[in-house]
Design a protein around this motif. Structure first.
Motif, PDB file in Angstrom:
ATOM      1  N   UNK A  10      10.178   3.599  -3.472  1.00  0.00           N
ATOM      2  CA  UNK A  10       9.017   3.390  -3.989  1.00  0.00           C
ATOM      3  C   UNK A  10       8.715   2.124  -5.008  1.00  0.00           C
ATOM      4  N   UNK A  11       7.714   1.039  -4.595  1.00  0.00           N
ATOM      5  CA  UNK A  11       7.558   0.088  -5.442  1.00  0.00           C
ATOM      6  C   UNK A  11       6.695   0.393  -6.568  1.00  0.00           C
ATOM      7  N   UNK A  59       2.941  11.246  -3.283  1.00  0.00           N
ATOM      8  CA  UNK A  59       3.456  12.587  -3.350  1.00  0.00           C
ATOM      9  C   UNK A  59       4.130  13.092  -2.088  1.00  0.00           C
ATOM     10  N   UNK A  60       3.473  12.566  -1.132  1.00  0.00           N
ATOM     11  CA  UNK A  60       4.134  13.370   0.152  1.00  0.00           C
ATOM     12  C   UNK A  60       4.922  12.342   1.076  1.00  0.00           C
ATOM     13  N   UNK A  61       5.109  11.343   0.494  1.00  0.00           N
ATOM     14  CA  UNK A  61       6.080  10.233   0.922  1.00  0.00           C
ATOM     15  C   UNK A  61       7.567  10.823   1.210  1.00  0.00           C
ATOM     16  N   UNK A  78       0.761  -1.247   0.022  1.00  0.00           N
ATOM     17  CA  UNK A  78      -0.014  -0.143   0.006  1.00  0.00           C
ATOM     18  C   UNK A  78       0.953   1.221   0.003  1.00  0.00           C
ATOM     19  N   UNK A  79       0.170   2.313  -0.075  1.00  0.00           N
ATOM     20  CA  UNK A  79       0.815   3.619  -0.147  1.00  0.00           C
ATOM     21  C   UNK A  79       1.102   4.205   1.412  1.00  0.00           C
ATOM     22  N   UNK A  80       0.180   3.788   2.155  1.00  0.00           N
ATOM     23  CA  UNK A  80       0.308   4.318   3.670  1.00  0.00           C
ATOM     24  C   UNK A  80       1.015   3.465   4.635  1.00  0.00           C
ATOM     25  N   UNK A 123      -5.147   2.127  -9.303  1.00  0.00           N
ATOM     26  CA  UNK A 123      -5.959   2.768  -8.536  1.00  0.00           C
ATOM     27  C   UNK A 123      -5.144   3.507  -7.492  1.00  0.00           C
ATOM     28  N   UNK A 124      -4.001   3.322  -7.328  1.00  0.00           N
ATOM     29  CA  UNK A 124      -3.103   3.890  -6.637  1.00  0.00           C
ATOM     30  C   UNK A 124      -2.627   5.445  -7.187  1.00  0.00           C
ATOM     31  N   UNK A 125      -3.060   5.570  -8.444  1.00  0.00           N
ATOM     32  CA  UNK A 125      -2.281   6.510  -9.268  1.00  0.00           C
ATOM     33  C   UNK A 125      -3.130   7.964  -9.175  1.00  0.00           C
ATOM     34  N   UNK A 126      -4.133   8.005  -8.115  1.00  0.00           N
ATOM     35  CA  UNK A 126      -4.797   9.154  -8.016  1.00  0.00           C
ATOM     36  C   UNK A 126      -5.391   9.179  -6.754  1.00  0.00           C
ATOM     37  N   UNK A 127      -6.401  10.370  -6.318  1.00  0.00           N
ATOM     38  CA  UNK A 127      -6.777  10.400  -4.957  1.00  0.00           C
ATOM     39  C   UNK A 127      -5.884  10.550  -3.700  1.00  0.00           C
ATOM     40  N   UNK A 128      -6.190  10.008  -2.707  1.00  0.00           N
ATOM     41  CA  UNK A 128      -5.404   9.940  -1.448  1.00  0.00           C
ATOM     42  C   UNK A 128      -4.082   9.086  -1.547  1.00  0.00           C
TER      43      UNK A 128
END
Length: 247
Positions: free
Chosen positions: A77-78, A70-72, A38-40, A59-64
């Motif tokens: 990043x995988x 971007x804030x990572x 995940x991104x979080x 699905x992880x290319x937009x939204x939260x």
């Protein structure tokens, strides 16, 4: 000093159900990072290990999720998990790579992992197509998956990927024995872990997986790193404490 290159594959269900289990981790041994597809970052990680975020699907290319990326502030990043099985073409992946992932590297210095494909002809063909399309902006690391029962075959496969893409250190982002024999699984795990620890062109690797229940019928119950009550298995204790691993 331990050789720290073992990534803990920590399922999101652990965060939902048993976050306290992570307090039993050995944080001074060979475990190098945590990844949850995940991104979080799991709140229970508490910055005790580096986190490896992943843009798993489109699905992880937009939204939260993309805001998270971007804030990572994490260094690696995988990108995409077995995209050839998710209906994502190499052409589409390369387009996204150039549009969204490469700017992360240029603007923030983020190290990028290639899509991790299955270790079969379709996966290899997809990856070759992708790598050709991004030849001028190749990944910093090559993502590799391997599931099987033969440790020798696993080593041969990983070596073959290194031979094909010698410019990218390898991250074996998922690996496990799928044997149903407990002793065979332990021998596979020990041989591969000990071998990967000694290869300077293998940056990191993660054995699947640390979760209360098997993800599906393909993976072996004997390879689980956590039992149904949320306790670490003997195999998990070996991975987080022993170097080299002895069976």
């Amino acid at each position: 000093m331990p050789i720290a290159k073992r990534c803990l594959l920590w399922d999101w269900t652990n965060t939902a159900n048993i976050p306290h289990a992570l307090d039993k981790m050995n944080y001074s041994g060979p475990i190098s990072s945590l990844h949850n597809w995940n991104t979080w970052a799991p709140p229970e990680l508490k910055n005790r290990l580096p986190f490896r975020p992943m843009v798993r699907t489109e699905g992880q290319l937009s939204g939260q999720d993309w805001v998270n990326v971007e804030n990572n502030t994490q260094p690696i990043v995988h990108f995409f998990n077995e995209p050839e099985r998710a209906g994502i073409s190499a052409e589409r992946a390369a387009e996204v790579w150039m549009k969204q992932l490469i700017p992360l590297r240029k603007e923030k210095g983020t190290k990028l992992v290639s899509p991790s494909c299955a270790s079969d002809p379709s996966g290899e063909a997809w990856l070759a197509d992708f790598m050709a399309r991004v030849a001028e902006n190749r990944p910093d690391y090559l993502g590799v998956h391997y599931y099987g029962t033969d440790a020798g075959a696993a080593i041969k496969y990983i070596e073959s990927m290194h031979d094909k893409y010698p410019g990218q250190p390898i991250i074996v982002s998922e690996i496990a024995s799928i044997s149903r024999d407990k002793h065979d699984v332990r021998e596979f795990t020990a041989r591969l872990a000990n071998w990967m620890d000694e290869k300077d062109w293998i940056f990191e690797y993660g054995f699947f997986g640390c979760m209360q229940k098997c993800a599906d019928g393909f993976v072996s119950p004997q390879a689980q790193l956590m039992n149904e009550t949320g306790e670490f298995t003997d195999l998990m204790y070996k991975l987080m404490w022993d170097q080299p691993i002895k069976i």
